[in-house]
Design a protein around this motif. Sequence first.
Motif, PDB file in Angstrom:
ATOM      1  N   ARG A  87       0.828  -1.205   0.000  1.00  0.00           N
ATOM      2  CA  ARG A  87       0.000   0.000   0.000  1.00  0.00           C
ATOM      3  C   ARG A  87       0.866   1.260   0.000  1.00  0.00           C
ATOM      4  NH1 ARG A  87      -4.528   2.452  -1.722  1.00  0.00           N
ATOM      5  NH2 ARG A  87      -5.277   4.034  -0.262  1.00  0.00           N
ATOM      6  N   ALA A  88       1.964   1.231   0.724  1.00  0.00           N
ATOM      7  CA  ALA A  88       2.868   2.377   0.748  1.00  0.00           C
ATOM      8  C   ALA A  88       3.482   2.609  -0.627  1.00  0.00           C
ATOM      9  CB  ALA A  88       3.963   2.163   1.783  1.00  0.00           C
ATOM     10  N   VAL A  89       3.833   1.520  -1.309  1.00  0.00           N
ATOM     11  CA  VAL A  89       4.379   1.638  -2.661  1.00  0.00           C
ATOM     12  C   VAL A  89       3.346   2.242  -3.605  1.00  0.00           C
ATOM     13  CG1 VAL A  89       5.320   0.350  -4.621  1.00  0.00           C
ATOM     14  CG2 VAL A  89       5.987  -0.266  -2.281  1.00  0.00           C
ATOM     15  N   THR A  90       2.088   1.816  -3.465  1.00  0.00           N
ATOM     16  CA  THR A  90       1.016   2.375  -4.289  1.00  0.00           C
ATOM     17  C   THR A  90       0.885   3.880  -4.059  1.00  0.00           C
ATOM     18  OG1 THR A  90      -0.214   0.288  -4.252  1.00  0.00           O
ATOM     19  CG2 THR A  90      -1.460   2.270  -4.808  1.00  0.00           C
ATOM     20  N   ILE A  91       0.908   4.291  -2.805  1.00  0.00           N
ATOM     21  CA  ILE A  91       0.805   5.722  -2.478  1.00  0.00           C
ATOM     22  C   ILE A  91       1.973   6.496  -3.088  1.00  0.00           C
ATOM     23  CG2 ILE A  91       0.825   7.403  -0.591  1.00  0.00           C
ATOM     24  CD1 ILE A  91      -0.520   5.186   1.144  1.00  0.00           C
ATOM     25  N   ALA A  92       3.170   5.946  -2.965  1.00  0.00           N
ATOM     26  CA  ALA A  92       4.357   6.617  -3.503  1.00  0.00           C
ATOM     27  C   ALA A  92       4.291   6.727  -5.022  1.00  0.00           C
ATOM     28  CB  ALA A  92       5.614   5.864  -3.086  1.00  0.00           C
ATOM     29  N   LEU A  93       3.880   5.658  -5.688  1.00  0.00           N
ATOM     30  CA  LEU A  93       3.800   5.681  -7.148  1.00  0.00           C
ATOM     31  C   LEU A  93       2.739   6.653  -7.636  1.00  0.00           C
ATOM     32  CD1 LEU A  93       4.179   1.870  -7.878  1.00  0.00           C
ATOM     33  CD2 LEU A  93       5.827   3.655  -8.447  1.00  0.00           C
ATOM     34  N   ALA A  94       1.577   6.671  -6.987  1.00  0.00           N
ATOM     35  CA  ALA A  94       0.526   7.616  -7.380  1.00  0.00           C
ATOM     36  C   ALA A  94       0.992   9.055  -7.187  1.00  0.00           C
ATOM     37  CB  ALA A  94      -0.747   7.355  -6.574  1.00  0.00           C
ATOM     38  N   THR A  95       1.720   9.293  -6.114  1.00  0.00           N
ATOM     39  CA  THR A  95       2.240  10.641  -5.845  1.00  0.00           C
ATOM     40  C   THR A  95       3.215  11.067  -6.927  1.00  0.00           C
ATOM     41  OG1 THR A  95       1.980  10.299  -3.462  1.00  0.00           O
ATOM     42  CG2 THR A  95       3.440  12.075  -4.163  1.00  0.00           C
ATOM     43  N   ALA A  96       4.144  10.176  -7.280  1.00  0.00           N
ATOM     44  CA  ALA A  96       5.126  10.507  -8.317  1.00  0.00           C
ATOM     45  C   ALA A  96       4.475  10.662  -9.684  1.00  0.00           C
ATOM     46  CB  ALA A  96       6.212   9.439  -8.361  1.00  0.00           C
ATOM     47  N   LEU A  97       3.437   9.884  -9.960  1.00  0.00           N
ATOM     48  CA  LEU A  97       2.712  10.042 -11.224  1.00  0.00           C
ATOM     49  C   LEU A  97       2.096  11.435 -11.328  1.00  0.00           C
ATOM     50  CD1 LEU A  97       0.997   6.557 -11.566  1.00  0.00           C
ATOM     51  CD2 LEU A  97       2.402   7.656 -13.334  1.00  0.00           C
ATOM     52  N   LYS A 103      -6.748  10.210  -9.216  1.00  0.00           N
ATOM     53  CA  LYS A 103      -6.895   9.657 -10.567  1.00  0.00           C
ATOM     54  C   LYS A 103      -5.780   8.693 -10.941  1.00  0.00           C
ATOM     55  CE  LYS A 103      -4.714  13.638 -12.943  1.00  0.00           C
ATOM     56  NZ  LYS A 103      -4.674  14.605 -11.806  1.00  0.00           N
ATOM     57  N   HIS A 104      -4.691   8.712 -10.190  1.00  0.00           N
ATOM     58  CA  HIS A 104      -3.565   7.827 -10.488  1.00  0.00           C
ATOM     59  C   HIS A 104      -3.600   6.525  -9.687  1.00  0.00           C
ATOM     60  CE1 HIS A 104      -1.695  11.006 -12.814  1.00  0.00           C
ATOM     61  NE2 HIS A 104      -1.839  11.834 -11.801  1.00  0.00           N
ATOM     62  N   GLU A 105      -4.549   6.388  -8.781  1.00  0.00           N
ATOM     63  CA  GLU A 105      -4.551   5.202  -7.921  1.00  0.00           C
ATOM     64  C   GLU A 105      -4.693   3.889  -8.691  1.00  0.00           C
ATOM     65  OE1 GLU A 105      -6.425   3.566  -3.716  1.00  0.00           O
ATOM     66  OE2 GLU A 105      -7.111   5.477  -4.530  1.00  0.00           O
ATOM     67  N   PRO A 106      -5.594   3.779  -9.701  1.00  0.00           N
ATOM     68  CA  PRO A 106      -5.686   2.493 -10.411  1.00  0.00           C
ATOM     69  C   PRO A 106      -4.379   2.077 -11.084  1.00  0.00           C
ATOM     70  CG  PRO A 106      -7.608   3.861 -10.870  1.00  0.00           C
ATOM     71  CD  PRO A 106      -6.622   4.738 -10.157  1.00  0.00           C
ATOM     72  N   ASP A 107      -3.710   3.016 -11.761  1.00  0.00           N
ATOM     73  CA  ASP A 107      -2.451   2.689 -12.425  1.00  0.00           C
ATOM     74  C   ASP A 107      -1.360   2.387 -11.405  1.00  0.00           C
ATOM     75  OD1 ASP A 107      -3.658   3.137 -14.880  1.00  0.00           O
ATOM     76  OD2 ASP A 107      -3.070   5.244 -14.928  1.00  0.00           O
ATOM     77  N   ALA A 108      -1.322   3.141 -10.327  1.00  0.00           N
ATOM     78  CA  ALA A 108      -0.320   2.901  -9.282  1.00  0.00           C
ATOM     79  C   ALA A 108      -0.533   1.543  -8.625  1.00  0.00           C
ATOM     80  CB  ALA A 108      -0.375   4.017  -8.237  1.00  0.00           C
ATOM     81  N   THR A 109      -1.775   1.134  -8.472  1.00  0.00           N
ATOM     82  CA  THR A 109      -2.084  -0.169  -7.879  1.00  0.00           C
ATOM     83  C   THR A 109      -1.575  -1.300  -8.764  1.00  0.00           C
ATOM     84  OG1 THR A 109      -4.048   0.735  -6.775  1.00  0.00           O
ATOM     85  CG2 THR A 109      -3.952  -1.655  -7.057  1.00  0.00           C
ATOM     86  N   LEU A 110      -1.786  -1.181 -10.083  1.00  0.00           N
ATOM     87  CA  LEU A 110      -1.271  -2.182 -11.016  1.00  0.00           C
ATOM     88  C   LEU A 110       0.257  -2.258 -10.944  1.00  0.00           C
ATOM     89  CD1 LEU A 110      -3.254  -1.785 -14.377  1.00  0.00           C
ATOM     90  CD2 LEU A 110      -3.239  -3.759 -12.855  1.00  0.00           C
ATOM     91  N   LEU A 111       0.888  -1.101 -10.967  1.00  0.00           N
ATOM     92  CA  LEU A 111       2.348  -1.047 -10.920  1.00  0.00           C
ATOM     93  C   LEU A 111       2.891  -1.657  -9.633  1.00  0.00           C
ATOM     94  CD1 LEU A 111       3.311   2.470 -12.353  1.00  0.00           C
ATOM     95  CD2 LEU A 111       4.222   0.261 -13.110  1.00  0.00           C
ATOM     96  N   ALA A 112       2.276  -1.305  -8.517  1.00  0.00           N
ATOM     97  CA  ALA A 112       2.754  -1.799  -7.230  1.00  0.00           C
ATOM     98  C   ALA A 112       2.639  -3.314  -7.136  1.00  0.00           C
ATOM     99  CB  ALA A 112       1.984  -1.130  -6.094  1.00  0.00           C
ATOM    100  N   ALA A 113       1.547  -3.882  -7.635  1.00  0.00           N
ATOM    101  CA  ALA A 113       1.371  -5.340  -7.590  1.00  0.00           C
ATOM    102  C   ALA A 113       2.472  -6.046  -8.366  1.00  0.00           C
ATOM    103  CB  ALA A 113       0.001  -5.715  -8.139  1.00  0.00           C
ATOM    104  N   ALA A 114       2.844  -5.483  -9.519  1.00  0.00           N
ATOM    105  CA  ALA A 114       3.898  -6.094 -10.326  1.00  0.00           C
ATOM    106  C   ALA A 114       5.271  -5.871  -9.713  1.00  0.00           C
ATOM    107  CB  ALA A 114       3.858  -5.532 -11.746  1.00  0.00           C
ATOM    108  N   LEU A 115       5.570  -4.639  -9.338  1.00  0.00           N
ATOM    109  CA  LEU A 115       6.926  -4.298  -8.904  1.00  0.00           C
ATOM    110  C   LEU A 115       7.261  -4.830  -7.512  1.00  0.00           C
ATOM    111  CD1 LEU A 115       7.115  -0.694 -10.365  1.00  0.00           C
ATOM    112  CD2 LEU A 115       8.346  -2.725 -11.176  1.00  0.00           C
ATOM    113  N   THR A 116       6.254  -5.125  -6.693  1.00  0.00           N
ATOM    114  CA  THR A 116       6.535  -5.781  -5.415  1.00  0.00           C
ATOM    115  C   THR A 116       6.564  -7.299  -5.556  1.00  0.00           C
ATOM    116  OG1 THR A 116       4.170  -5.846  -4.809  1.00  0.00           O
ATOM    117  CG2 THR A 116       5.451  -3.907  -4.099  1.00  0.00           C
ATOM    118  N   GLY A 117       6.269  -7.795  -6.765  1.00  0.00           N
ATOM    119  CA  GLY A 117       6.345  -9.228  -7.027  1.00  0.00           C
ATOM    120  C   GLY A 117       5.091 -10.004  -6.739  1.00  0.00           C
ATOM    121  N   ARG A 118       4.033  -9.343  -6.280  1.00  0.00           N
ATOM    122  CA  ARG A 118       2.800 -10.086  -5.983  1.00  0.00           C
ATOM    123  C   ARG A 118       2.156 -10.610  -7.255  1.00  0.00           C
ATOM    124  NH1 ARG A 118      -2.478  -8.704  -5.674  1.00  0.00           N
ATOM    125  NH2 ARG A 118      -2.066  -6.448  -5.744  1.00  0.00           N
ATOM    126  N   ALA A 119       2.185  -9.829  -8.322  1.00  0.00           N
ATOM    127  CA  ALA A 119       1.687 -10.267  -9.620  1.00  0.00           C
ATOM    128  C   ALA A 119       2.864 -10.805 -10.422  1.00  0.00           C
ATOM    129  CB  ALA A 119       1.019  -9.108 -10.358  1.00  0.00           C
TER     130      ALA A 119
END
Length: 320
Positions: A81-91, A167-183
Amino acid sequence: MSETASPVRRGRLLRFAAAFAVLLALIGYVVVQYVTGGGAPRCTVRAASGEGGPTYELSAEQAANAATISAVGTTRGMPERAVTIALATALQESGLRNLDHGDRDSLGLFQQRPSKGWGTTRQILDPVYSAGKFYEHLAEVPGYSRLPLTVAAQKVQRSGFPQAYAKHEPDATLLAAALTGRATGALTCESGKDGGTGDPVKVRAELVRAFGPDVLPAARTSGKAGAPGAGEVSVPVQSTVGTDGGRAVQRGWELAHWAVARSEGLRIAEVSYQGRVWSAKESDRGWRSASSQTSAKADIRSKASSPDSRMDEVRIRIAR
Protein backbone atom coordinates in the motif's frame (compact mmCIF):
# COMPACT_ATOMS: atom_id res chain seq x y z
CA MET A 1 -21.82 45.92 -48.98
CA SER A 2 -22.54 44.68 -45.48
CA GLU A 3 -24.81 41.90 -46.79
CA THR A 4 -21.92 40.35 -48.76
CA ALA A 5 -19.17 41.06 -46.20
CA SER A 6 -20.90 39.27 -43.36
CA PRO A 7 -20.78 35.74 -44.90
CA VAL A 8 -17.14 36.32 -45.86
CA ARG A 9 -16.26 37.29 -42.31
CA ARG A 10 -18.17 34.30 -40.98
CA GLY A 11 -16.23 32.03 -43.32
CA ARG A 12 -12.94 33.48 -42.16
CA LEU A 13 -13.97 33.07 -38.54
CA LEU A 14 -14.90 29.42 -39.13
CA ARG A 15 -11.58 28.75 -40.86
CA PHE A 16 -9.73 30.48 -38.03
CA ALA A 17 -11.63 28.45 -35.43
CA ALA A 18 -10.87 25.20 -37.26
CA ALA A 19 -7.18 26.07 -37.54
CA PHE A 20 -7.08 26.99 -33.86
CA ALA A 21 -8.69 23.68 -32.91
CA VAL A 22 -6.10 21.79 -34.96
CA LEU A 23 -3.32 23.77 -33.28
CA LEU A 24 -4.68 22.95 -29.83
CA ALA A 25 -4.88 19.26 -30.73
CA LEU A 26 -1.30 19.33 -31.98
CA ILE A 27 -0.10 21.02 -28.80
CA GLY A 28 -1.97 18.44 -26.71
CA TYR A 29 -0.38 15.60 -28.68
CA VAL A 30 3.12 17.05 -28.25
CA VAL A 31 2.56 17.48 -24.50
CA VAL A 32 1.33 13.90 -24.12
CA GLN A 33 4.29 12.57 -26.13
CA TYR A 34 6.70 14.63 -24.02
CA VAL A 35 5.23 13.47 -20.71
CA THR A 36 4.86 9.80 -21.64
CA GLY A 37 8.00 9.42 -23.73
CA GLY A 38 6.06 8.64 -26.90
CA GLY A 39 8.09 6.98 -29.66
CA ALA A 40 10.59 5.50 -27.18
CA PRO A 41 10.58 1.88 -25.96
CA ARG A 42 7.43 1.16 -23.97
CA CYS A 43 6.58 -1.00 -20.98
CA THR A 44 3.22 -2.57 -20.12
CA VAL A 45 1.96 -3.74 -16.75
CA ARG A 46 -1.02 -6.09 -16.46
CA ALA A 47 -3.28 -7.20 -13.66
CA ALA A 48 -2.49 -10.42 -11.84
CA SER A 49 -5.51 -12.01 -13.54
CA GLY A 50 -3.67 -11.81 -16.87
CA GLU A 51 -5.59 -11.61 -20.14
CA GLY A 52 -8.68 -9.43 -20.11
CA GLY A 53 -7.69 -7.44 -17.03
CA PRO A 54 -6.70 -3.78 -16.90
CA THR A 55 -3.35 -2.70 -18.32
CA TYR A 56 -1.18 0.40 -18.02
CA GLU A 57 1.45 1.52 -20.52
CA LEU A 58 4.43 3.71 -19.66
CA SER A 59 7.82 4.67 -21.08
CA ALA A 60 11.08 2.91 -20.25
CA GLU A 61 12.14 5.96 -18.24
CA GLN A 62 8.93 5.90 -16.22
CA ALA A 63 9.20 2.14 -15.63
CA ALA A 64 12.79 2.47 -14.41
CA ASN A 65 11.82 5.19 -11.94
CA ALA A 66 8.78 3.23 -10.77
CA ALA A 67 10.95 0.16 -10.18
CA THR A 68 13.34 2.23 -8.07
CA ILE A 69 10.49 3.69 -6.00
CA SER A 70 9.10 0.22 -5.33
CA ALA A 71 12.48 -1.34 -4.50
CA VAL A 72 13.33 1.41 -2.02
CA GLY A 73 9.96 0.93 -0.33
CA THR A 74 10.11 -2.83 0.08
CA THR A 75 13.75 -2.64 1.21
CA ARG A 76 12.59 -0.33 4.00
CA GLY A 77 9.94 -2.90 4.96
CA MET A 78 7.06 -0.77 3.69
CA PRO A 79 3.90 -2.63 2.59
CA GLU A 80 2.52 -2.71 -0.93
CA ARG A 81 0.00 0.00 0.00
CA ALA A 82 2.87 2.38 0.75
CA VAL A 83 4.38 1.64 -2.66
CA THR A 84 1.02 2.37 -4.29
CA ILE A 85 0.80 5.72 -2.48
CA ALA A 86 4.36 6.62 -3.50
CA LEU A 87 3.80 5.68 -7.15
CA ALA A 88 0.53 7.62 -7.38
CA THR A 89 2.24 10.64 -5.85
CA ALA A 90 5.13 10.51 -8.32
CA LEU A 91 2.71 10.04 -11.22
CA GLN A 92 0.93 13.24 -10.24
CA GLU A 93 3.97 15.31 -9.29
CA SER A 94 6.32 14.46 -12.16
CA GLY A 95 4.72 11.86 -14.44
CA LEU A 96 7.34 9.44 -13.01
CA ARG A 97 10.10 11.55 -14.59
CA ASN A 98 13.12 12.81 -12.69
CA LEU A 99 12.57 16.52 -13.44
CA ASP A 100 15.29 19.09 -12.84
CA HIS A 101 12.68 21.86 -12.58
CA GLY A 102 9.25 22.57 -11.14
CA ASP A 103 7.20 25.10 -9.21
CA ARG A 104 9.66 27.43 -7.48
CA ASP A 105 12.54 25.16 -6.41
CA SER A 106 10.65 21.84 -6.67
CA LEU A 107 12.69 19.00 -8.18
CA GLY A 108 12.73 15.31 -8.93
CA LEU A 109 10.19 12.51 -8.92
CA PHE A 110 8.23 13.90 -5.99
CA GLN A 111 8.89 17.59 -6.66
CA GLN A 112 10.61 17.99 -3.31
CA ARG A 113 12.03 21.40 -2.40
CA PRO A 114 15.56 22.00 -1.09
CA SER A 115 14.32 25.18 0.61
CA LYS A 116 11.86 23.09 2.65
CA GLY A 117 14.46 20.73 4.04
CA TRP A 118 14.03 17.78 1.67
CA GLY A 119 17.74 17.72 0.84
CA THR A 120 20.20 19.27 -1.57
CA THR A 121 19.46 19.57 -5.27
CA ARG A 122 21.85 16.71 -6.00
CA GLN A 123 20.25 14.48 -3.37
CA ILE A 124 16.69 15.14 -4.52
CA LEU A 125 17.62 14.35 -8.12
CA ASP A 126 18.78 10.89 -6.97
CA PRO A 127 15.64 8.67 -7.26
CA VAL A 128 16.85 6.36 -4.49
CA TYR A 129 17.28 9.27 -2.09
CA SER A 130 14.04 11.07 -3.00
CA ALA A 131 11.99 7.87 -2.72
CA GLY A 132 13.58 7.16 0.65
CA LYS A 133 12.66 10.63 1.91
CA PHE A 134 9.08 10.17 0.77
CA TYR A 135 8.76 6.86 2.64
CA GLU A 136 10.46 8.37 5.67
CA HIS A 137 7.74 11.02 5.92
CA LEU A 138 4.93 8.60 5.01
CA ALA A 139 5.94 6.24 7.82
CA GLU A 140 5.36 9.09 10.27
CA VAL A 141 1.69 9.42 9.23
CA PRO A 142 -0.42 7.46 11.76
CA GLY A 143 -2.45 4.72 10.08
CA TYR A 144 -1.45 5.81 6.57
CA SER A 145 -2.24 2.39 5.07
CA ARG A 146 -5.89 2.74 6.13
CA LEU A 147 -6.29 6.31 4.92
CA PRO A 148 -7.63 7.24 1.49
CA LEU A 149 -4.69 7.56 -0.88
CA THR A 150 -5.28 11.29 -1.40
CA VAL A 151 -5.20 11.92 2.37
CA ALA A 152 -2.03 9.89 2.94
CA ALA A 153 -0.21 11.50 0.01
CA GLN A 154 -1.31 14.99 1.02
CA LYS A 155 0.01 14.59 4.56
CA VAL A 156 3.45 14.11 3.03
CA GLN A 157 3.30 16.47 0.07
CA ARG A 158 1.16 19.40 1.27
CA SER A 159 -0.03 19.94 -2.30
CA GLY A 160 -2.30 22.73 -3.46
CA PHE A 161 -4.34 20.12 -5.37
CA PRO A 162 -4.65 17.12 -3.03
CA GLN A 163 -7.52 15.45 -4.91
CA ALA A 164 -5.36 15.15 -8.03
CA TYR A 165 -3.62 12.07 -6.61
CA ALA A 166 -6.84 10.05 -6.78
CA LYS A 167 -6.90 9.66 -10.57
CA HIS A 168 -3.57 7.83 -10.49
CA GLU A 169 -4.55 5.20 -7.92
CA PRO A 170 -5.69 2.49 -10.41
CA ASP A 171 -2.45 2.69 -12.42
CA ALA A 172 -0.32 2.90 -9.28
CA THR A 173 -2.08 -0.17 -7.88
CA LEU A 174 -1.27 -2.18 -11.02
CA LEU A 175 2.35 -1.05 -10.92
CA ALA A 176 2.75 -1.80 -7.23
CA ALA A 177 1.37 -5.34 -7.59
CA ALA A 178 3.90 -6.09 -10.33
CA LEU A 179 6.93 -4.30 -8.90
CA THR A 180 6.53 -5.78 -5.41
CA GLY A 181 6.34 -9.23 -7.03
CA ARG A 182 2.80 -10.09 -5.98
CA ALA A 183 1.69 -10.27 -9.62
CA THR A 184 3.91 -12.70 -11.55
CA GLY A 185 5.10 -12.03 -15.09
CA ALA A 186 3.00 -8.88 -15.09
CA LEU A 187 5.53 -6.33 -16.37
CA THR A 188 7.08 -6.43 -19.83
CA CYS A 189 9.13 -3.89 -21.76
CA GLU A 190 10.07 -3.38 -25.38
CA SER A 191 13.71 -3.17 -26.34
CA GLY A 192 15.27 -0.19 -28.06
CA LYS A 193 17.55 -2.63 -29.95
CA ASP A 194 20.33 -0.05 -30.31
CA GLY A 195 23.09 -2.62 -29.98
CA GLY A 196 24.59 -1.18 -26.79
CA THR A 197 26.76 -3.32 -24.52
CA GLY A 198 26.00 -3.73 -20.83
CA ASP A 199 28.17 -4.12 -17.75
CA PRO A 200 27.37 -6.79 -15.13
CA VAL A 201 29.24 -4.86 -12.44
CA LYS A 202 27.01 -1.83 -13.03
CA VAL A 203 23.89 -4.01 -12.89
CA ARG A 204 25.07 -5.48 -9.60
CA ALA A 205 25.80 -2.01 -8.21
CA GLU A 206 22.32 -0.80 -9.18
CA LEU A 207 20.76 -3.84 -7.51
CA VAL A 208 22.56 -2.95 -4.30
CA ARG A 209 21.56 0.73 -4.55
CA ALA A 210 17.89 -0.18 -4.98
CA PHE A 211 17.58 -3.20 -2.68
CA GLY A 212 20.31 -2.49 -0.14
CA PRO A 213 23.46 -4.36 0.93
CA ASP A 214 21.54 -7.51 1.91
CA VAL A 215 21.32 -8.46 -1.76
CA LEU A 216 25.11 -8.13 -2.17
CA PRO A 217 26.27 -11.47 -0.71
CA ALA A 218 23.64 -13.28 -2.78
CA ALA A 219 24.29 -11.68 -6.17
CA ARG A 220 26.98 -13.27 -8.34
CA THR A 221 28.46 -11.92 -11.55
CA SER A 222 30.25 -13.53 -14.45
CA GLY A 223 32.11 -11.86 -17.27
CA LYS A 224 34.53 -8.94 -17.25
CA ALA A 225 33.16 -5.41 -16.68
CA GLY A 226 32.77 -3.47 -19.90
CA ALA A 227 33.92 -6.39 -22.06
CA PRO A 228 31.95 -7.48 -25.14
CA GLY A 229 29.80 -10.45 -24.27
CA ALA A 230 29.72 -9.16 -20.74
CA GLY A 231 28.05 -11.93 -18.78
CA GLU A 232 25.38 -12.52 -16.18
CA VAL A 233 24.21 -11.52 -12.71
CA SER A 234 22.50 -14.25 -10.68
CA VAL A 235 20.61 -13.64 -7.44
CA PRO A 236 19.56 -16.71 -5.37
CA VAL A 237 16.42 -15.14 -3.95
CA GLN A 238 15.91 -17.49 -1.01
CA SER A 239 19.09 -16.33 0.63
CA THR A 240 17.79 -12.73 0.65
CA VAL A 241 14.59 -13.51 2.57
CA GLY A 242 15.33 -16.57 4.71
CA THR A 243 13.23 -19.74 4.67
CA ASP A 244 9.84 -18.23 3.82
CA GLY A 245 9.10 -19.93 0.48
CA GLY A 246 6.14 -17.71 -0.42
CA ARG A 247 8.07 -14.54 0.29
CA ALA A 248 11.02 -15.92 -1.69
CA VAL A 249 8.87 -16.36 -4.79
CA GLN A 250 7.48 -12.85 -4.45
CA ARG A 251 10.97 -11.48 -3.90
CA GLY A 252 12.13 -13.28 -7.03
CA TRP A 253 9.45 -11.68 -9.17
CA GLU A 254 10.20 -8.33 -7.58
CA LEU A 255 13.84 -8.64 -8.68
CA ALA A 256 12.87 -10.00 -12.11
CA HIS A 257 10.42 -7.16 -12.80
CA TRP A 258 12.99 -4.63 -11.58
CA ALA A 259 15.49 -6.01 -14.10
CA VAL A 260 13.01 -5.80 -16.97
CA ALA A 261 12.01 -2.26 -15.99
CA ARG A 262 15.70 -1.25 -15.95
CA SER A 263 16.61 -3.23 -19.09
CA GLU A 264 16.80 -0.29 -21.49
CA GLY A 265 19.18 1.81 -19.38
CA LEU A 266 21.32 -1.10 -18.13
CA ARG A 267 21.39 -2.98 -21.46
CA ILE A 268 19.90 -6.15 -20.03
CA ALA A 269 19.37 -8.78 -22.72
CA GLU A 270 17.44 -11.45 -20.81
CA VAL A 271 15.82 -12.10 -17.44
CA SER A 272 14.74 -15.55 -16.31
CA TYR A 273 13.00 -16.84 -13.21
CA GLN A 274 10.85 -19.86 -12.29
CA GLY A 275 11.00 -21.39 -15.76
CA ARG A 276 9.92 -18.18 -17.49
CA VAL A 277 12.02 -15.79 -19.51
CA TRP A 278 11.86 -12.27 -20.93
CA SER A 279 14.33 -11.33 -23.65
CA ALA A 280 15.09 -8.04 -25.38
CA LYS A 281 15.24 -9.74 -28.79
CA GLU A 282 11.73 -11.14 -28.36
CA SER A 283 10.32 -8.45 -26.10
CA ASP A 284 7.07 -8.38 -28.08
CA ARG A 285 6.32 -11.86 -26.66
CA GLY A 286 6.61 -10.69 -23.04
CA TRP A 287 7.28 -13.41 -20.46
CA ARG A 288 7.27 -16.87 -22.01
CA SER A 289 8.07 -20.40 -20.91
CA ALA A 290 11.75 -21.24 -21.08
CA SER A 291 12.80 -24.11 -23.34
CA SER A 292 13.49 -27.46 -21.73
CA GLN A 293 17.19 -26.98 -22.49
CA THR A 294 17.23 -23.62 -20.73
CA SER A 295 15.30 -25.04 -17.78
CA ALA A 296 17.74 -27.94 -17.49
CA LYS A 297 20.71 -25.60 -17.44
CA ALA A 298 19.02 -23.46 -14.81
CA ASP A 299 18.36 -26.54 -12.70
CA ILE A 300 22.04 -27.56 -12.91
CA ARG A 301 23.15 -24.08 -11.85
CA SER A 302 20.64 -24.11 -8.99
CA LYS A 303 21.87 -27.43 -7.62
CA ALA A 304 25.49 -26.42 -7.97
CA SER A 305 24.96 -23.25 -5.97
CA SER A 306 23.07 -25.02 -3.18
CA PRO A 307 23.66 -28.82 -2.94
CA ASP A 308 21.15 -29.30 -0.12
CA SER A 309 18.20 -27.46 -1.64
CA ARG A 310 16.90 -26.26 -4.99
CA MET A 311 17.26 -22.54 -4.58
CA ASP A 312 15.43 -20.47 -7.18
CA GLU A 313 17.45 -17.65 -8.61
CA VAL A 314 16.84 -14.67 -10.84
CA ARG A 315 19.29 -14.70 -13.73
CA ILE A 316 20.01 -11.42 -15.50
CA ARG A 317 21.98 -11.75 -18.73
CA ILE A 318 23.71 -8.61 -19.96
CA ALA A 319 23.65 -7.42 -23.59
CA ARG A 320 26.72 -8.44 -25.60
